[in-house]
Write an enzyme that holds these catalytic residues in place. Sequence first.
Site, mmCIF file in Angstrom:
data_model
loop_
_atom_site.group_PDB
_atom_site.id
_atom_site.type_symbol
_atom_site.label_atom_id
_atom_site.label_comp_id
_atom_site.label_asym_id
_atom_site.label_seq_id
_atom_site.Cartn_x
_atom_site.Cartn_y
_atom_site.Cartn_z
ATOM 1 C CG HIS A 98 -2.022 0.851 1.259
ATOM 2 N ND1 HIS A 98 -1.963 2.098 1.821
ATOM 3 C CD2 HIS A 98 -3.275 0.700 0.777
ATOM 4 C CE1 HIS A 98 -3.147 2.676 1.694
ATOM 5 N NE2 HIS A 98 -3.956 1.856 1.064
ATOM 6 C CG PHE A 123 6.939 16.164 -1.748
ATOM 7 C CD1 PHE A 123 5.899 15.529 -2.406
ATOM 8 C CD2 PHE A 123 7.862 15.387 -1.067
ATOM 9 C CE1 PHE A 123 5.780 14.146 -2.368
ATOM 10 C CE2 PHE A 123 7.762 14.006 -1.026
ATOM 11 C CZ PHE A 123 6.715 13.382 -1.682
#
Length: 165
Positions: A98, A123
Site C-alpha cells: 500500500h 512536498f
Amino acid sequence: MTSVKGPGKGLDLNGSELRIGIVHARWNTAIIDPLLHGVLSSLDDAGVARHNIIVKSVPGSWELPIACSLVESQARENFIELDALIAIGVLIKGETMHFEYIAEAVSSGLMRVQLDSKVPVIFGLLTVLNEEQAKERAGITEGSHNHGEDWGKAAVEMGRIKSKH
Ligand code: DLZ
C-alpha cells in the site's frame, strides 16, 4: 558533527503579499497536527496574513493531488491567484505494498499539479518506515526538528518566484 542536509541558510523573505493554500491529510493526525502548526508558524514569521491562507483537509494522502488541484482551480474561479500550495501527509509503511503505491502516485500527482497549474506545490509528504521516524520529523521527539517549518519557508520562497513580489 554538523549535518550537510537541508536547504542551506534560509532566505529571510517577506510573504506579506502572498496567498497560500494548504491541503493536509487526516490520516496519522497526531503527526499531521504538529506539522501543520509548524507550517503556519513559519508562514506567520514570514508575514503571510492569516486571511490569505486557505486550509483544507482530506481523508488521506491519496486525496492530496486532486484536492490541491481543486483548491487551486476553485480559488482561481473566485479571482484569487494562489502563489503556492503546501500538501501535507504522513505515510507510514505497513506490511503490504500500500505504502509504495500511494507514495509513488501522490508524488507524481503533486508534481503534475504544480507543472499543469504553474503554482508551486510544496512536498510535505512524509514517507517513513515507522512512527518513531514520523515523530522525529514532526518535532515531537526531544530535540527533533519540525519539517513543517521548512515547508512554510519553501512555500514563501517559491511563492515569491511565482508572483514576482
Ligand atoms: C488506507 C490508508 C493507509 C493504510 N495508510 C495511510 C497512511 O499511512 N497515510 C495516509 O495519509 N493515508 C493512508 N491511507 C488512506 C489513503 O490515503 C486514502 O485516504 C484511502 O485509501 C481512501 O482513498
